[in-house]
Design a protein around this motif. Structure first.
Motif, short mmCIF file in Angstrom:
data_model
loop_
_atom_site.label_atom_id
_atom_site.label_comp_id
_atom_site.label_asym_id
_atom_site.label_seq_id
_atom_site.Cartn_x
_atom_site.Cartn_y
_atom_site.Cartn_z
N GLY A 1 -11.45 7.15 -10.25
CA GLY A 1 -11.97 6.37 -9.13
C GLY A 1 -11.57 4.92 -9.19
O GLY A 1 -11.27 4.30 -8.18
N MET A 2 -11.53 4.37 -10.39
CA MET A 2 -11.17 2.96 -10.55
C MET A 2 -9.71 2.73 -10.18
O MET A 2 -9.38 1.75 -9.52
CB MET A 2 -11.43 2.50 -11.97
N MET A 3 -8.84 3.67 -10.59
CA MET A 3 -7.42 3.52 -10.24
C MET A 3 -7.20 3.65 -8.74
O MET A 3 -6.39 2.94 -8.16
CB MET A 3 -6.58 4.54 -11.00
N LYS A 4 -7.95 4.56 -8.11
CA LYS A 4 -7.82 4.71 -6.66
C LYS A 4 -8.30 3.45 -5.95
O LYS A 4 -7.72 3.01 -4.97
CB LYS A 4 -8.61 5.92 -6.18
N GLY A 5 -9.38 2.86 -6.49
CA GLY A 5 -9.89 1.61 -5.92
C GLY A 5 -8.88 0.48 -6.07
O GLY A 5 -8.66 -0.29 -5.13
N MET A 6 -8.25 0.39 -7.23
CA MET A 6 -7.24 -0.65 -7.46
C MET A 6 -6.03 -0.45 -6.56
O MET A 6 -5.42 -1.42 -6.11
CB MET A 6 -6.80 -0.65 -8.93
N LEU B 1 0.83 -1.20 0.00
CA LEU B 1 0.00 0.00 0.00
C LEU B 1 0.87 1.26 0.00
O LEU B 1 0.62 2.20 -0.77
CB LEU B 1 -0.94 0.00 1.21
N CYS B 2 1.90 1.28 0.84
CA CYS B 2 2.79 2.44 0.90
C CYS B 2 3.49 2.68 -0.43
O CYS B 2 3.60 3.83 -0.88
CB CYS B 2 3.82 2.27 2.01
N ALA B 3 3.98 1.62 -1.05
CA ALA B 3 4.65 1.77 -2.34
C ALA B 3 3.69 2.32 -3.39
O ALA B 3 4.06 3.18 -4.20
CB ALA B 3 5.22 0.43 -2.79
N SER B 4 2.44 1.86 -3.38
CA SER B 4 1.44 2.36 -4.32
C SER B 4 1.14 3.84 -4.06
O SER B 4 1.04 4.64 -5.01
CB SER B 4 0.13 1.57 -4.21
N LEU B 5 0.99 4.20 -2.80
CA LEU B 5 0.71 5.60 -2.45
C LEU B 5 1.86 6.51 -2.85
O LEU B 5 1.64 7.59 -3.41
CB LEU B 5 0.43 5.72 -0.96
N ILE B 6 3.08 6.10 -2.58
CA ILE B 6 4.25 6.91 -2.93
C ILE B 6 4.35 7.06 -4.44
O ILE B 6 4.56 8.17 -4.95
CB ILE B 6 5.54 6.29 -2.36
N SER B 7 4.16 5.97 -5.16
CA SER B 7 4.23 6.03 -6.62
C SER B 7 3.16 6.94 -7.19
O SER B 7 3.42 7.75 -8.09
CB SER B 7 4.09 4.62 -7.19
N THR B 8 1.96 6.85 -6.68
CA THR B 8 0.86 7.68 -7.16
C THR B 8 1.09 9.15 -6.82
O THR B 8 0.84 10.03 -7.65
CB THR B 8 -0.48 7.22 -6.56
N LYS B 9 1.57 9.42 -5.61
CA LYS B 9 1.79 10.80 -5.19
C LYS B 9 2.89 11.48 -6.00
O LYS B 9 2.78 12.65 -6.34
CB LYS B 9 2.15 10.84 -3.71
N ILE C 1 -7.24 -2.08 -3.46
CA ILE C 1 -7.60 -3.49 -3.58
C ILE C 1 -6.36 -4.37 -3.79
O ILE C 1 -6.26 -5.45 -3.21
CB ILE C 1 -8.63 -3.70 -4.71
N MET C 2 -5.41 -3.91 -4.58
CA MET C 2 -4.23 -4.73 -4.85
C MET C 2 -3.42 -5.05 -3.58
O MET C 2 -3.01 -6.19 -3.40
CB MET C 2 -3.35 -4.07 -5.92
N PRO C 3 -3.20 -4.10 -2.68
CA PRO C 3 -2.53 -4.47 -1.43
C PRO C 3 -3.34 -5.47 -0.60
O PRO C 3 -2.76 -6.32 0.09
CB PRO C 3 -2.37 -3.14 -0.69
N LEU C 4 -4.66 -5.40 -0.68
CA LEU C 4 -5.48 -6.39 0.03
C LEU C 4 -5.29 -7.78 -0.57
O LEU C 4 -5.22 -8.77 0.15
CB LEU C 4 -6.96 -5.99 0.01
N PHE C 5 -5.21 -7.86 -1.90
CA PHE C 5 -4.91 -9.13 -2.55
C PHE C 5 -3.52 -9.62 -2.13
O PHE C 5 -3.33 -10.81 -1.89
CB PHE C 5 -4.97 -9.02 -4.07
N SER C 6 -2.58 -8.70 -2.06
CA SER C 6 -1.22 -9.06 -1.63
C SER C 6 -1.26 -9.65 -0.22
O SER C 6 -0.61 -10.65 0.05
CB SER C 6 -0.33 -7.82 -1.68
N LEU C 7 -2.04 -9.03 0.64
CA LEU C 7 -2.19 -9.52 2.01
C LEU C 7 -2.79 -10.92 2.01
O LEU C 7 -2.31 -11.82 2.69
CB LEU C 7 -3.04 -8.56 2.83
N TRP C 8 -3.83 -11.11 1.24
CA TRP C 8 -4.51 -12.42 1.20
C TRP C 8 -3.56 -13.49 0.64
O TRP C 8 -3.45 -14.58 1.20
CB TRP C 8 -5.78 -12.34 0.35
N PHE C 9 -2.87 -13.18 -0.46
CA PHE C 9 -1.93 -14.14 -1.04
C PHE C 9 -0.78 -14.46 -0.08
O PHE C 9 -0.27 -15.56 -0.08
CB PHE C 9 -1.36 -13.65 -2.37
N ALA C 10 -0.38 -13.47 0.71
CA ALA C 10 0.72 -13.68 1.64
C ALA C 10 0.38 -14.73 2.69
O ALA C 10 1.28 -15.34 3.27
CB ALA C 10 1.10 -12.36 2.31
#
Length: 173
Positions: free
Chosen positions: A116-121, A98-106, A124-133
């Motif tokens: 809105g879709m990109m913000k949602g992704m 999530l932090c890497a995504s936020l830094i990259s986006t900022k 969502i992607m860090p949540l998927f990362s958490l689940w896969f972990a």
């Protein structure tokens, strides 16, 4: 490396691994998604090691002396949703993603107008990362955590070196 330590780290022959996998399949605790880790666990279990006697003492001794730990963390264990130290690693994987995504986006000038879709992704992607972990061995989650940290640091450094203003000046030359 984490899924196949016998192959990639210990350089055990494929035939020997196939035979050990066939033996391990009949034992309790066998995990089909990571058979080599199951073999290591079974050989290190005093109640199950006798099943591998036909493969030779050299193989058994080699596997018993193999350590899958890193700073005291067993990289072959799949973390569970339970209170243990290992639960920290998948959570760190999700947070750093999530932090890497936020830094990259900022820091990305075009990322400021994210839809809105990109913000949602981005969430969502860090949540998927958490689940896969929680589905893979701890070593994979640890790799993702370090990878996310390095990606964030790299993004910040490159943004400092190649600012949009500097890139515009270079493009106009």
């Amino acid at each position: 490396m984490v899924y196949k330590p016998l192959t990639h780290i210990m350089h055990v022959s494929g035939d020997l691994i196939t035979k050990a996998t066939e033996i391990a399949k009949g034992l309790s605790g066998f995990n089909a998604s990571s058979p080599e880790i199951s073999i290591v666990r079974a050989i290190n279990n005093p109640d199950l090691v006798g099943n591998f006697a036909p493969l030779g003492q050299d193989f058994i001794h080699k596997v018993q002396n193999f350590d899958l730990s890193f700073f005291g963390i067993d990289l072959g264990v799949v973390p569970q949703f339970a209170w243990s130290v290992l639960i920290i690693i998948p959570i760190l994987s999700g947070i750093t993603s999530l932090c890497a995504s936020l830094i990259s986006t900022k820091l990305n000038p075009s990322g400021q107008q994210a839809t809105g879709m990109m913000k949602g992704m981005m969430l969502i992607m860090p949540l998927f990362s958490l689940w896969f972990a929680f589905q893979v061995p701890t070593g994979v989650s640890l790799y993702w955590t370090y990878s996310n940290i390095f990606m964030a640091v790299q993004t910040v450094i490159l943004y400092k070196i190649y600012t949009p203003e500097r890139m515009e000046q270079i493009a106009l030359k």
